[in-house]
Write a protein that holds these residues in place. Structure first.
Motif, PDB file in Angstrom:
ATOM      1  N   PRO A 149       0.846  -1.258   0.025  1.00 44.38           N
ATOM      2  CA  PRO A 149      -0.002   0.061   0.217  1.00 44.38           C
ATOM      3  C   PRO A 149       0.939   0.989  -0.090  1.00 44.38           C
ATOM      4  N   ALA A 150       0.218   2.375  -1.278  1.00 41.17           N
ATOM      5  CA  ALA A 150       0.830   3.459  -0.752  1.00 41.17           C
ATOM      6  C   ALA A 150       1.228   3.753   0.127  1.00 41.17           C
ATOM      7  N   HIS A 151       0.574   3.846   1.525  1.00 42.52           N
ATOM      8  CA  HIS A 151       0.919   4.838   2.799  1.00 42.52           C
ATOM      9  C   HIS A 151       1.745   4.291   3.494  1.00 42.52           C
ATOM     10  N   TYR A 152       2.619   3.114   3.633  1.00 39.28           N
ATOM     11  CA  TYR A 152       3.737   2.343   3.928  1.00 39.28           C
ATOM     12  C   TYR A 152       4.742   3.576   4.514  1.00 39.28           C
ATOM     13  N   ALA A 153       4.991   4.690   2.589  1.00 40.85           N
ATOM     14  CA  ALA A 153       6.616   5.264   2.472  1.00 40.85           C
ATOM     15  C   ALA A 153       6.188   6.086   3.857  1.00 40.85           C
ATOM     16  N   GLY A 154       4.773   6.375   3.881  1.00 37.03           N
ATOM     17  CA  GLY A 154       4.812   7.748   5.098  1.00 37.03           C
ATOM     18  C   GLY A 154       5.204   7.657   6.431  1.00 37.03           C
ATOM     19  N   TRP A 155       5.008   6.361   6.527  1.00 33.15           N
ATOM     20  CA  TRP A 155       4.862   6.052   8.109  1.00 33.15           C
ATOM     21  C   TRP A 155       6.336   5.269   8.005  1.00 33.15           C
ATOM     22  N   ILE A 156       7.064   4.693   6.860  1.00 28.83           N
ATOM     23  CA  ILE A 156       8.125   4.787   6.918  1.00 28.83           C
ATOM     24  C   ILE A 156       9.210   6.153   7.180  1.00 28.83           C
ATOM     25  N   GLU A 157       8.926   6.521   6.533  1.00 27.31           N
ATOM     26  CA  GLU A 157      10.083   8.202   6.092  1.00 27.31           C
ATOM     27  C   GLU A 157       9.476   8.762   7.861  1.00 27.31           C
ATOM     28  N   ALA A 158       8.525   9.114   8.508  1.00 27.23           N
ATOM     29  CA  ALA A 158       8.292   9.509   9.781  1.00 27.23           C
ATOM     30  C   ALA A 158       8.910   8.816  10.451  1.00 27.23           C
ATOM     31  N   ALA A 159       9.215   7.724  10.513  1.00 25.91           N
ATOM     32  CA  ALA A 159      10.456   7.450  11.496  1.00 25.91           C
ATOM     33  C   ALA A 159      11.772   7.609  11.453  1.00 25.91           C
ATOM     34  N   GLY A 160      11.826   8.297  10.343  1.00 28.22           N
ATOM     35  CA  GLY A 160      13.357   8.695   9.909  1.00 28.22           C
ATOM     36  C   GLY A 160      14.363   8.520   8.948  1.00 28.22           C
ATOM     37  N   PHE A 161      13.104   7.776   8.479  1.00 29.72           N
ATOM     38  CA  PHE A 161      14.146   7.198   6.666  1.00 29.72           C
ATOM     39  C   PHE A 161      13.801   8.035   6.005  1.00 29.72           C
ATOM     40  N   SER A 162      15.277   7.977   4.639  1.00 29.46           N
ATOM     41  CA  SER A 162      14.569   8.770   3.811  1.00 29.46           C
ATOM     42  C   SER A 162      15.838   7.908   2.538  1.00 29.46           C
ATOM     43  N   THR A 163      14.912   7.882   1.699  1.00 31.77           N
ATOM     44  CA  THR A 163      15.594   7.050   0.111  1.00 31.77           C
ATOM     45  C   THR A 163      17.082   6.868   0.445  1.00 31.77           C
ATOM     46  N   ALA A 164      17.148   5.903   0.070  1.00 35.17           N
ATOM     47  CA  ALA A 164      18.597   5.509  -0.256  1.00 35.17           C
ATOM     48  C   ALA A 164      18.936   5.145  -2.166  1.00 35.17           C
ATOM     49  N   LYS A 165      17.910   4.416  -2.843  1.00 33.95           N
ATOM     50  CA  LYS A 165      17.711   4.254  -3.747  1.00 33.95           C
ATOM     51  C   LYS A 165      16.767   3.390  -4.574  1.00 33.95           C
ATOM     52  N   ARG A 166      15.975   3.765  -5.471  1.00 30.29           N
ATOM     53  CA  ARG A 166      14.494   3.559  -6.177  1.00 30.29           C
ATOM     54  C   ARG A 166      14.742   2.642  -7.046  1.00 30.29           C
ATOM     55  N   LEU A 167      14.077   1.911  -7.157  1.00 30.89           N
ATOM     56  CA  LEU A 167      14.184   0.996  -8.548  1.00 30.89           C
ATOM     57  C   LEU A 167      13.077   0.994  -9.448  1.00 30.89           C
ATOM     58  N   PHE A 168      12.875   0.571 -10.720  1.00 30.31           N
ATOM     59  CA  PHE A 168      11.872   0.942 -11.063  1.00 30.31           C
ATOM     60  C   PHE A 168      11.792  -0.855 -12.110  1.00 30.31           C
ATOM     61  N   THR A 169      10.452  -0.575 -12.671  1.00 32.49           N
ATOM     62  CA  THR A 169      10.381  -1.417 -13.444  1.00 32.49           C
ATOM     63  C   THR A 169       9.770  -1.197 -15.042  1.00 32.49           C
ATOM     64  N   TYR A 170      10.102  -1.183 -16.062  1.00 32.61           N
ATOM     65  CA  TYR A 170       9.667  -0.882 -17.521  1.00 32.61           C
ATOM     66  C   TYR A 170       8.430  -2.080 -18.507  1.00 32.61           C
ATOM     67  N   GLU A 171       7.106  -1.589 -18.396  1.00 31.74           N
ATOM     68  CA  GLU A 171       6.358  -2.230 -19.572  1.00 31.74           C
ATOM     69  C   GLU A 171       6.159  -2.027 -20.984  1.00 31.74           C
ATOM     70  N   LEU A 172       6.485  -2.381 -22.055  1.00 28.75           N
ATOM     71  CA  LEU A 172       6.550  -2.718 -22.623  1.00 28.75           C
ATOM     72  C   LEU A 172       5.027  -3.274 -23.731  1.00 28.75           C
ATOM     73  N   ASP A 173       4.396  -3.047 -25.028  1.00 31.35           N
ATOM     74  CA  ASP A 173       3.486  -3.782 -26.158  1.00 31.35           C
ATOM     75  C   ASP A 173       4.285  -5.188 -26.624  1.00 31.35           C
ATOM     76  N   ILE A 174       4.565  -6.120 -26.906  1.00 31.83           N
ATOM     77  CA  ILE A 174       5.738  -6.961 -26.863  1.00 31.83           C
ATOM     78  C   ILE A 174       4.514  -7.733 -28.304  1.00 31.83           C
ATOM     79  N   SER A 175       3.186  -6.863 -28.931  1.00 30.00           N
ATOM     80  CA  SER A 175       2.792  -7.518 -29.516  1.00 30.00           C
ATOM     81  C   SER A 175       3.506  -6.776 -30.948  1.00 30.00           C
ATOM     82  N   HIS A 176       3.752  -5.819 -31.224  1.00 29.38           N
ATOM     83  CA  HIS A 176       4.402  -5.661 -33.005  1.00 29.38           C
ATOM     84  C   HIS A 176       5.871  -5.595 -32.187  1.00 29.38           C
ATOM     85  N   ASP A 177       6.754  -5.126 -33.630  1.00 28.09           N
ATOM     86  CA  ASP A 177       7.970  -5.349 -33.305  1.00 28.09           C
ATOM     87  C   ASP A 177       8.655  -3.869 -33.082  1.00 28.09           C
ATOM     88  N   PHE A 178       9.715  -4.098 -32.110  1.00 32.77           N
ATOM     89  CA  PHE A 178      11.099  -3.273 -31.500  1.00 32.77           C
ATOM     90  C   PHE A 178      10.910  -2.213 -32.483  1.00 32.77           C
TER      91      PHE A 178
END
Length: 412
Positions: free
Chosen positions: A185-214
């Motif tokens: 859930p999105a609200h967990y982020a606020g609770w962790i940050e309120a406890a004094g934690f800050s962002t160390a690293k961001r991870l992303f996933t990428y999506e794409l339509d694979i029904s057609h060629d690149f």
């Protein structure tokens, strides 16, 4: 809130060396208790509590309960061959209202600090909480345990290994996760940050339509590689499973060795992963690239088994096993996920490295859509500052669909 947190922190006793430790149970003025898990029964309760929290979330896909129990079992998960953990469950009014793990990885402690982990770095994970007060109590308990073990920094959520489910989902709750990705859930982020934690690293996933060629640029790069007699992109051969797993993991340990958060796979983890992943490895979807006969790169792709898990509610018995066997025999998933790829470090920043990546993903796209009928692909996770992988994702016209954050806090 600050007064309550202070009362909770004061409840942490000190041992003879002046380090904080967590008593068998901690109860605050509003009757939140934090109880350490000490046996199999506790681990079962820990897993089932997490499943109960997840079941509240829209788009959650129940995972196999048996697999989740294995991950927290020191006798079964090879992580415990080089790591140790303490699991906690929060109670209020006689009811469980949250959970968290605190754990230490000896391999992570041995890594250079500039790569994200290193000496003094402990972790928290498996984080679920009914409200912010429970969250604060759980995080304080994890911090206290880590400090009592001599750690000076907490990083998380990572459950339990960076190779399992790293990060807290902060964007992308509007659609179901693919195989082996967390959903929070999105609200967990606020609770962790309120406890004094800050962002160390961001991870992303990428999506794409694979029904057609690149795009045409990618097609030209692939065609150029196909004309190069030195290059051979082949399928993984399951008839030589053990040797193929060894090739993939040796490339991975080399390719990722300079990455933020890298921890090498142990032989026991290689064997464990190979056994677990084999049923969802289809030769057409997994590639090894060779240059002059030498394996130098790989790309793994998993059909999104969450399609099947959502139908059996994460339970193999009494009839779920039949559905899973039938699905594994002839999967027709809507999506495919590329969780891992790697190119030997000696080729990093070369044109050949990106060419091999495009050649492998192009072959996989053709099979994923043509044979298996998938229309959606997902790549990642990818570190926010991994310029090479971000460039590849951009070139094939994929877009970020989910964002995870790993937080940190100084325990000094």
């Amino acid at each position: 809130m600050r007064e309550w947190r202070a009362r909770y922190t004061d409840a942490l006793t000190k041992n003879n060396y002046g380090k904080r430790r967590v008593p068998d149970a901690i109860t605050s003025g509003d009757e939140i208790g934090i109880e350490p898990v000490t046996d199999k029964r506790g681990r079962v309760a820990f897993v089932d509590l997490g499943r109960a929290f997840s079941a509240r979330l829209e788009h959650w896909v129940p995972q196999l309960r048996s697999e989740q129990l294995e991950l927290v079992d020191p006798a079964k998960n090879p992580f415990f061959g080089h790591g140790r953990a303490q699991f906690f469950i929060a109670h209020r009014g006689g009811k469980p209202v949250g959970r968290i793990s605190a754990h230490i990885d000896e391999l992570a402690l041995a890594m250079p600090a500039e790569q994200g982990f290193g000496p003094g770095t402990g972790f928290f994970g498996y984080f679920d909480a009914e409200d912010e007060r429970v969250a604060s109590a759980l995080l304080a308990a994890a911090e206290a345990w880590l400090a009592g073990q001599g750690m000076t920094r907490a990083l998380g959520p990572i459950s339990l290994s960076i190779w399992e489910e790293p990060g807290l989902l902060v964007k992308g709750q509007d659609h179901a996760p693919m195989i082996m990705m967390g959903h929070h859930p999105a609200h967990y982020a606020g609770w962790i940050e309120a406890a004094g934690f800050s962002t160390a690293k961001r991870l992303f996933t990428y999506e794409l339509d694979i029904s057609h060629d690149f795009p045409p640029l990618v097609q030209r790069i692939v065609q150029s590689g196909q004309r190069n007699a030195r290059i051979n992109v082949r399928r993984v051969d399951k008839s030589r499973w053990d040797s193929e797993v060894e090739i993939v993991l040796s490339i991975l340990n080399d390719a990722w060795s300079d990455n933020w958060g890298f921890v090498p796979f142990t032989p026991e983890e290689v064997a464990y992963a190979g056994k677990k992943l084999r049923p969802i490895i289809f030769e057409e979807l997994n590639m090894i690239a060779e240059v002059e006969g030498r394996p130098v790169a790989f790309m793994l792709t998993f059909p999104d088994v969450n399609d099947a898990l959502s139908q059996i509610k994460g339970k193999l018995f009494p009839f779920g096993w039949f559905h899973m066997l039938r699905w594994l025999k002839q999967p027709r998933p809507r999506g495919m996920r590329v969780p891992l790829m790697g190119v030997l470090k000696e080729l990093h920043n070369s044109r050949l490295a990106s060419q091999l990546a495009f050649m492998m993903i192009s072959k996989i796209r053709e099979e994923a859509h043509g044979k298996f009928g998938a229309t959606r692909g997902e790549i990642g996770w990818i570190l926010e500052d991994n310029q090479g992988m971000v460039a590849i994702a951009d070139t094939i016209e994929s877009t970020i669909n989910r964002e995870y954050v790993i937080y940190e806090k100084d325990l000094g």
